[in-house]
Design an enzyme around this catalytic site. Structure first.
Site, PDB file in Angstrom:
ATOM      1  N   ASP A  52     -16.360  38.023 -63.506  1.00 16.48           N
ATOM      2  CA  ASP A  52     -15.192  38.857 -63.768  1.00 16.48           C
ATOM      3  C   ASP A  52     -14.999  38.859 -65.282  1.00 16.48           C
ATOM      4  OD1 ASP A  52     -12.629  39.842 -64.206  1.00 16.48           O
ATOM      5  OD2 ASP A  52     -11.853  39.061 -62.319  1.00 16.48           O
ATOM      6  N   ARG A  55     -12.882  60.478 -51.318  1.00 18.58           N
ATOM      7  CA  ARG A  55     -13.150  59.051 -51.147  1.00 18.58           C
ATOM      8  C   ARG A  55     -14.602  58.686 -51.449  1.00 18.58           C
ATOM      9  NH1 ARG A  55     -14.319  56.809 -46.334  1.00 18.58           N
ATOM     10  NH2 ARG A  55     -13.324  58.527 -45.220  1.00 18.58           N
ATOM     11  N   TYR A  63      -8.238  34.135 -61.120  1.00 18.68           N
ATOM     12  CA  TYR A  63      -7.134  35.054 -60.843  1.00 18.68           C
ATOM     13  C   TYR A  63      -6.603  34.833 -59.424  1.00 18.68           C
ATOM     14  CZ  TYR A  63      -4.650  39.495 -60.489  1.00 18.68           C
ATOM     15  OH  TYR A  63      -3.699  40.451 -60.309  1.00 18.68           O
ATOM     16  N   LYS A  86      -6.517  46.457 -67.253  1.00 24.16           N
ATOM     17  CA  LYS A  86      -6.212  45.666 -68.447  1.00 24.16           C
ATOM     18  C   LYS A  86      -6.831  46.340 -69.688  1.00 24.16           C
ATOM     19  CE  LYS A  86      -4.611  42.996 -65.184  1.00 24.16           C
ATOM     20  NZ  LYS A  86      -5.468  42.010 -64.539  1.00 24.16           N
TER      21      LYS A  86
END
Ligand SMILES: *Cc1c(COP(=O)(O)O)cnc(C)c1O
Length: 388
Positions: free
Chosen positions: A178, A53, A106, A202
């Site tokens: 973004d 992590r 978004y 994406k």
């Protein structure tokens, strides 16, 4: 009995040769030779990894590559684009902070602002990003951050980033961009953005086979974001980072082709009688044409939206007549896909709200792939019932 040796199989072996590409470091934890080694790695006196992590070689590869791509000092790999946005916001905001965000961002991002951060006393205002006066009027003494997208979805509007950053500077606000829809085309840090976020899911990954996100910024901001991401469990798993690095190798090639094909498709669709309107910043008819020319390194972007005159029934008919082009509520893969915003990204809005945002019932969004554009135009010509 076999229990003991079975429990110990799979330890790393040393080797005089090196793997030619970074292997997938599918391990949850790292072992240390002795206490000195543990201390050196923990205090960052020596390079090394500790626990999954906290980060691993594959996430570090991805972070370094995207920091370089965006011209940033540092990067942070996250488990998704939403994870990257969450890390940025959780590390910069506090109770009572206010955010000014672009309308129509978004859906996941607006949900994060309103439904999640809203419960912790963080408020948000949404403005038409093409109206700088409205943006300035929304700023309050509590405003800390302006959040925008470098290309909006699905109407592909380009914000005036240099003007927005100049305004933010006057009020000492941070700017988060973004940049998911315009990698390679726009480098928001060059214009003074503090944070850049990508949904690696994406274009950066590019093959619709991974979920990841990345955040870039100054060493100082990324250090704080990393602390938040580690604590909240937002960091990225090794396999998705490894896939992302593999995808990144062809990113600029793919984007050039996506944009070239998108321009061709936008021009083709503009000539079709069944198409009422085409949204593409590479067309002089689009409100962002001049800004795209000024800000983008090349092209008008990889997405094209268009409105069919025949509304819902025409949309349904077109989708059925395009067997090779999937109806897919995402974008950024190498193959062309279609999305229907009214029933996917914007389905939470009422019909009136959708109309106000320009999301008509005849609107389709095309994620233009890297096929030959002649083939795409031919398929659409047939599906639209016209000869190529
Ligand atoms: C998809 C997307 C996100 C969220 O990314 P995930 O990887 O799905 O979490 C954020 N912003 C934009 C613009 C997106 O298209």
């Amino acid at each position: 009995m076999d229990d003991t040796w079975l429990a110990r199989i799979g330890a790393m072996r040393s080797s005089l040769s090196q793997p030619a590409t970074t292997p997938i470091f599918q391990t949850a934890v790292y072992d240390f030779e002795d206490l000195d080694a543990l201390e050196a790695v923990w205090t960052k006196a020596e390079a090394g990894f500790i626990y999954g992590r906290f980060g691993q070689p594959n996430s570090q590869d991805l972070e370094e590559a995207i920091a370089k791509l965006e011209g940033a000092e540092a990067g942070l790999a996250c488990s998704s684009g939403m994870g990257a946005i969450s890390a940025a916001l959780m590390s910069t905001l506090e109770q009572g902070s206010h955010i000014v965000a672009a309308q129509g961002i978004y859906g996941g991002t607006s949900s994060l602002l309103l439904k999640e951060l809203g419960r912790f006393g963080v408020t948000s205002s949404f403005v038409d990003i093409q109206d700088l006066d409205q943006l300035e009027r929304a700023i309050t003494p509590q405003t800390r951050l302006i959040l925008i997208e470098s290309l909006s979805n699905p109407l592909v509007i380009v914000p005036d980033l240099p003007a927005i950053v100049a305004l933010a500077r006057r009020y000492r606000l941070k700017v988060l961009v973004d940049n998911t829809l315009a990698p390679c085309l726009l480098k928001p840090h060059d214009h003074g953005a503090d944070f850049v976020v990508h949904s690696v899911t994406k274009y950066l990954g590019g093959h619709a086979d991974l979920t990841a996100g990345v955040l870039t910024g100054s060493t100082e901001l990324i250090q704080l974001a990393r602390r938040a991401a580690i604590t909240l469990g937002l960091t990225a798993p090794a396999f998705d980072c490894w896939l992302a690095c593999r995808g990144l190798k062809t990113l600029s090639l793919r984007l050039e082709r996506h944009c070239f094909n998108a321009q061709k498709m936008a021009e083709f669709l503009s000539d079709q009688s069944q198409v009422k309107r085409v949204y593409y910043p590479g067309l002089p008819s689009h409100s962002s044409y001049l800004l795209a020319q000024k800000l983008f390194a090349f092209g008008g972007g990889p997405l094209v939206s268009f409105e069919l005159a025949g509304g819902y029934l025409a949309v349904d008919q077109l989708i059925k007549c395009l067997p090779s082009i999937p109806l897919s509520p995402s974008f950024g893969g190498v193959n062309t896909s279609l999305s229907y915003p009214a029933k996917t990204s914007h389905r939470a809005l009422s019909t009136e709200e959708q109309e106000r945002c320009g999301i008509g019932i005849g609107l389709l969004r095309l994620s233009v792939g890297i096929e030959r554009w002649e083939d795409l135009c031919a398929e659409f010509a047939v599906a639209l019932g016209e000869k190529p």
